[in-house]
Write an enzyme that holds these catalytic residues in place. Structure first.
Site, short mmCIF file in Angstrom:
data_model
loop_
_atom_site.label_atom_id
_atom_site.label_comp_id
_atom_site.label_asym_id
_atom_site.label_seq_id
_atom_site.Cartn_x
_atom_site.Cartn_y
_atom_site.Cartn_z
N PRO A 1 0.79 -1.23 0.00
CG PRO A 1 -0.21 -1.16 2.10
CD PRO A 1 0.48 -2.09 1.14
CG ASN A 2 -0.26 4.33 1.28
OD1 ASN A 2 -1.23 4.86 0.75
ND2 ASN A 2 -0.33 3.79 2.49
NE ARG B 1 4.02 6.79 1.54
CZ ARG B 1 4.25 5.56 1.95
NH1 ARG B 1 4.66 4.65 1.09
NH2 ARG B 1 4.07 5.24 3.20
CE1 TYR C 1 8.88 5.47 2.83
CE2 TYR C 1 7.31 7.30 2.83
CZ TYR C 1 7.81 6.14 3.40
OH TYR C 1 7.24 5.65 4.56
CG ASN D 1 8.49 -1.60 0.41
OD1 ASN D 1 7.92 -1.71 1.50
ND2 ASN D 1 9.09 -0.48 0.03
CB ALA E 1 1.57 0.68 6.51
CG HIS F 1 5.07 -1.36 10.40
ND1 HIS F 1 6.42 -1.66 10.48
CD2 HIS F 1 4.95 -0.38 9.46
CE1 HIS F 1 7.08 -0.88 9.62
NE2 HIS F 1 6.22 -0.11 8.98
CG ASP G 1 -0.24 -16.52 9.03
OD1 ASP G 1 0.85 -16.50 9.64
OD2 ASP G 1 -1.34 -16.58 9.60
CD GLU H 1 10.65 -6.94 6.18
OE1 GLU H 1 10.83 -8.07 6.70
OE2 GLU H 1 10.36 -5.94 6.85
CG HIS I 1 11.18 -1.78 4.79
ND1 HIS I 1 9.81 -1.75 4.65
CD2 HIS I 1 11.46 -2.94 5.44
CE1 HIS I 1 9.30 -2.83 5.21
NE2 HIS I 1 10.27 -3.57 5.69
CB ILE I 2 12.27 3.23 0.18
CG1 ILE I 2 11.80 2.45 -1.06
CG2 ILE I 2 12.93 4.55 -0.21
CD1 ILE I 2 10.63 3.07 -1.78
CB SER I 3 12.42 4.96 4.92
OG SER I 3 11.45 4.09 5.50
NE ARG J 1 10.13 6.83 8.44
CZ ARG J 1 9.16 6.61 7.55
NH1 ARG J 1 9.27 5.58 6.71
NH2 ARG J 1 8.12 7.41 7.48
NE ARG K 1 7.06 5.13 9.73
CZ ARG K 1 5.98 5.19 8.94
NH1 ARG K 1 5.69 4.19 8.14
NH2 ARG K 1 5.19 6.26 8.94
#
Ligand code: DQA
Length: 142
Positions: free
Chosen positions: A10-11, A18, A23, A74, A77, A80, A87, A98, A100-102, A107, A111
């Protein structure tokens, strides 16, 4: 031919618009293009998928079971809190990395928790768009 799935949650379709200070200014499309090109140079065929919907992401992971040799993911959200996606990753016999850009560990406190710990074989965080390319390498090295 080796096949990987690049999946964004998402997002992440809002990259470029954004929170660019966190990001970056690049769009998801430009990142996907670069990852696909990078894979092609290494002899890997990479398909891309993004969704804002948990169920669609779960379905795509289930499909990955028979279709792909690895998944670059990625979860946004969902990282978390989505036990359903955790699952789904645990359900398939395909290595998942996995991304993550950030730098999620530097943070907000929420997160720092990843429900994917223990089901993804590696985590790359805080390396910006480069992290997706590193994930291709991580899958190939595995
Ligand atoms: C993110 C980090 C998450 O905490 C956030 O919810 C995202 C993006 C990252 O790429 O840094 O949507 O996964």
């Amino acid at each position: 031919m080796t096949r990987f799935l690049l999946m964004n949650g998402p997002n992440l379709n809002m990259l470029g618009i954004r929170e660019p200070a966190i990001y970056g200014a690049d769009t998801l499309e430009s990142i996907e293009e670069e990852v696909v090109e990078y894979g092609a140079k290494l002899g890997v065929d990479i398909d891309c998928f993004q969704s804002n919907h948990e169920g669609e992401l779960i379905d795509k992971l289930h499909e990955a079971h028979s279709e792909y040799d690895g998944v670059i993911y990625n979860p946004g959200a969902h990282t978390h809190y989505s036990y359903a996606l955790r699952d789904a990753v645990a359900s398939i016999d395909v290595p998942v990395v996995e991304v993550h850009i950030s730098d999620v560990d530097n943070r907000e406190d929420f997160r720092k928790i990843s429900v994917f710990d223990g089901v993804c074989f590696a985590k790359i965080k805080g390396h910006g768009r480069q992290g997706y390319l590193e994930a291709v390498d991580a899958l190939l090295d595995r």
